[in-house]
Design a protein around this motif. Structure first.
Motif, PDB file in Angstrom:
ATOM      1  N   SER A  17      48.206  34.975  35.369  1.00  0.00           N
ATOM      2  CA  SER A  17      48.780  35.631  36.543  1.00  0.00           C
ATOM      3  C   SER A  17      48.883  37.135  36.317  1.00  0.00           C
ATOM      4  N   LEU A  18      48.859  37.845  37.424  1.00  0.00           N
ATOM      5  CA  LEU A  18      48.990  39.303  37.377  1.00  0.00           C
ATOM      6  C   LEU A  18      49.602  39.753  38.693  1.00  0.00           C
ATOM      7  N   GLY A  19      50.437  40.771  38.625  1.00  0.00           N
ATOM      8  CA  GLY A  19      51.030  41.315  39.833  1.00  0.00           C
ATOM      9  C   GLY A  19      50.611  42.754  40.045  1.00  0.00           C
ATOM     10  N   LEU A  20      50.213  43.081  41.249  1.00  0.00           N
ATOM     11  CA  LEU A  20      49.861  44.446  41.619  1.00  0.00           C
ATOM     12  C   LEU A  20      50.944  45.007  42.522  1.00  0.00           C
ATOM     13  N   SER A  21      51.124  46.315  42.437  1.00  0.00           N
ATOM     14  CA  SER A  21      52.082  46.986  43.304  1.00  0.00           C
ATOM     15  C   SER A  21      51.433  48.208  43.931  1.00  0.00           C
ATOM     16  N   CYS A  22      51.844  48.512  45.145  1.00  0.00           N
ATOM     17  CA  CYS A  22      51.342  49.693  45.849  1.00  0.00           C
ATOM     18  C   CYS A  22      52.544  50.498  46.338  1.00  0.00           C
ATOM     19  N   ALA A  23      52.651  51.710  45.829  1.00  0.00           N
ATOM     20  CA  ALA A  23      53.700  52.616  46.296  1.00  0.00           C
ATOM     21  C   ALA A  23      53.150  53.422  47.464  1.00  0.00           C
ATOM     22  N   THR A  24      53.878  53.439  48.557  1.00  0.00           N
ATOM     23  CA  THR A  24      53.418  54.156  49.741  1.00  0.00           C
ATOM     24  C   THR A  24      54.303  55.367  49.977  1.00  0.00           C
ATOM     25  N   MET A  25      53.655  56.483  50.318  1.00  0.00           N
ATOM     26  CA  MET A  25      54.381  57.720  50.574  1.00  0.00           C
ATOM     27  C   MET A  25      53.845  58.375  51.835  1.00  0.00           C
ATOM     28  N   GLY A  26      54.734  59.019  52.568  1.00  0.00           N
ATOM     29  CA  GLY A  26      54.312  59.778  53.736  1.00  0.00           C
ATOM     30  C   GLY A  26      54.064  58.956  54.984  1.00  0.00           C
ATOM     31  N   ILE A  27      54.451  57.681  54.964  1.00  0.00           N
ATOM     32  CA  ILE A  27      54.252  56.842  56.154  1.00  0.00           C
ATOM     33  C   ILE A  27      55.462  56.989  57.059  1.00  0.00           C
ATOM     34  N   MET A  78      54.390  47.612  48.439  1.00  0.00           N
ATOM     35  CA  MET A  78      53.719  46.385  48.800  1.00  0.00           C
ATOM     36  C   MET A  78      53.231  45.751  47.506  1.00  0.00           C
ATOM     37  N   ALA A  79      53.236  44.445  47.441  1.00  0.00           N
ATOM     38  CA  ALA A  79      52.870  43.773  46.200  1.00  0.00           C
ATOM     39  C   ALA A  79      51.842  42.684  46.470  1.00  0.00           C
ATOM     40  N   LEU A  80      51.103  42.361  45.432  1.00  0.00           N
ATOM     41  CA  LEU A  80      50.170  41.241  45.485  1.00  0.00           C
ATOM     42  C   LEU A  80      50.365  40.443  44.200  1.00  0.00           C
ATOM     43  N   GLN A  81      50.888  39.246  44.330  1.00  0.00           N
ATOM     44  CA  GLN A  81      51.056  38.356  43.191  1.00  0.00           C
ATOM     45  C   GLN A  81      49.842  37.443  43.118  1.00  0.00           C
ATOM     46  N   MET A  82      49.175  37.473  41.974  1.00  0.00           N
ATOM     47  CA  MET A  82      47.937  36.712  41.806  1.00  0.00           C
ATOM     48  C   MET A  82      48.134  35.670  40.718  1.00  0.00           C
ATOM     49  N   ASN A  83      48.004  34.408  41.085  1.00  0.00           N
ATOM     50  CA  ASN A  83      48.154  33.296  40.153  1.00  0.00           C
ATOM     51  C   ASN A  83      46.833  32.541  40.031  1.00  0.00           C
ATOM     52  N   SER A  84      46.743  31.748  38.987  1.00  0.00           N
ATOM     53  CA  SER A  84      45.543  30.922  38.758  1.00  0.00           C
ATOM     54  C   SER A  84      44.270  31.750  38.891  1.00  0.00           C
ATOM     55  N   LEU A  85      44.269  32.871  38.224  1.00  0.00           N
ATOM     56  CA  LEU A  85      43.150  33.802  38.349  1.00  0.00           C
ATOM     57  C   LEU A  85      41.864  33.219  37.794  1.00  0.00           C
ATOM     58  N   LYS A  86      40.754  33.607  38.422  1.00  0.00           N
ATOM     59  CA  LYS A  86      39.428  33.144  38.051  1.00  0.00           C
ATOM     60  C   LYS A  86      38.559  34.347  37.695  1.00  0.00           C
ATOM     61  N   PRO A  87      37.526  34.142  36.892  1.00  0.00           N
ATOM     62  CA  PRO A  87      36.638  35.274  36.573  1.00  0.00           C
ATOM     63  C   PRO A  87      36.075  35.951  37.814  1.00  0.00           C
ATOM     64  N   GLU A  88      35.851  35.183  38.875  1.00  0.00           N
ATOM     65  CA  GLU A  88      35.316  35.763  40.107  1.00  0.00           C
ATOM     66  C   GLU A  88      36.324  36.635  40.851  1.00  0.00           C
ATOM     67  N   ASP A  89      37.565  36.657  40.389  1.00  0.00           N
ATOM     68  CA  ASP A  89      38.553  37.576  40.961  1.00  0.00           C
ATOM     69  C   ASP A  89      38.440  38.975  40.355  1.00  0.00           C
ATOM     70  N   THR A  90      37.597  39.132  39.354  1.00  0.00           N
ATOM     71  CA  THR A  90      37.401  40.434  38.738  1.00  0.00           C
ATOM     72  C   THR A  90      36.877  41.437  39.753  1.00  0.00           C
ATOM     73  N   ALA A  91      37.600  42.548  39.894  1.00  0.00           N
ATOM     74  CA  ALA A  91      37.242  43.557  40.893  1.00  0.00           C
ATOM     75  C   ALA A  91      38.202  44.735  40.783  1.00  0.00           C
ATOM     76  N   VAL A  92      37.864  45.792  41.491  1.00  0.00           N
ATOM     77  CA  VAL A  92      38.823  46.869  41.720  1.00  0.00           C
ATOM     78  C   VAL A  92      39.588  46.520  42.988  1.00  0.00           C
ATOM     79  N   TYR A  93      40.893  46.518  42.886  1.00  0.00           N
ATOM     80  CA  TYR A  93      41.752  46.153  44.016  1.00  0.00           C
ATOM     81  C   TYR A  93      42.328  47.419  44.632  1.00  0.00           C
ATOM     82  N   TYR A  94      42.217  47.496  45.964  1.00  0.00           N
ATOM     83  CA  TYR A  94      42.640  48.672  46.709  1.00  0.00           C
ATOM     84  C   TYR A  94      43.778  48.322  47.669  1.00  0.00           C
TER      85      TYR A  94
END
Length: 115
Positions: A17-27, A78-94
């Motif tokens: 599992s891995l968690g991503l976070s996005c900090a937003t400014m100026g919205i 904003m967050a993205l919680q990613m579980n049960s990750l697979k090799p095909e999930d490999t990417a740059v996340y935006y």
């Protein structure tokens, strides 16, 4: 000036599992949509998960049941919680937001899933 800054990418083994976070400014105005896209090597950028104004959430079929998108209005994140990750999930996340039809993007964070 809208700014989006992703964090939390890295290397993880398949099944992890891995968690991503996005900090937003100026919205100032509430976005029409907020979400995550990804781009794997040699492939087009694709939608991963999206929160629509009014509360609807869309997920790509490939991540349904494994990924969860959320937002914290108080922290402007904003967050993205990613579980049960697979090799095909490999990417740059935006991180992405759309406000009055205009798209804003973060610089991306790399997620690598090893077999």
């Amino acid at each position: 000036q809208v700014q989006l800054v992703e964090s939390g990418g890295g290397l993880v083994q398949a099944g992890g599992s891995l968690g991503l976070s996005c900090a937003t400014m100026g919205i100032i105005f509430s976005p029409n949509t907020m979400g995550w896209y990804r781009q794997a090597p040699g492939k087009q950028r694709e939608l991963v998960a999206q929160i629509i104004a009014g509360g609807g959430i869309n997920y790509a079929d490939a991540v349904k049941g494994r990924f969860t998108v959320s937002r914290d209005n108080a922290k402007n994140t904003m967050a993205l919680q990613m579980n049960s990750l697979k090799p095909e999930d490999t990417a740059v996340y935006y991180c992405h937001v759309q406000i009055f039809g205009r798209d804003y993007w973060g610089k991306g964070t790399l997620v690598t899933v090893s077999p």
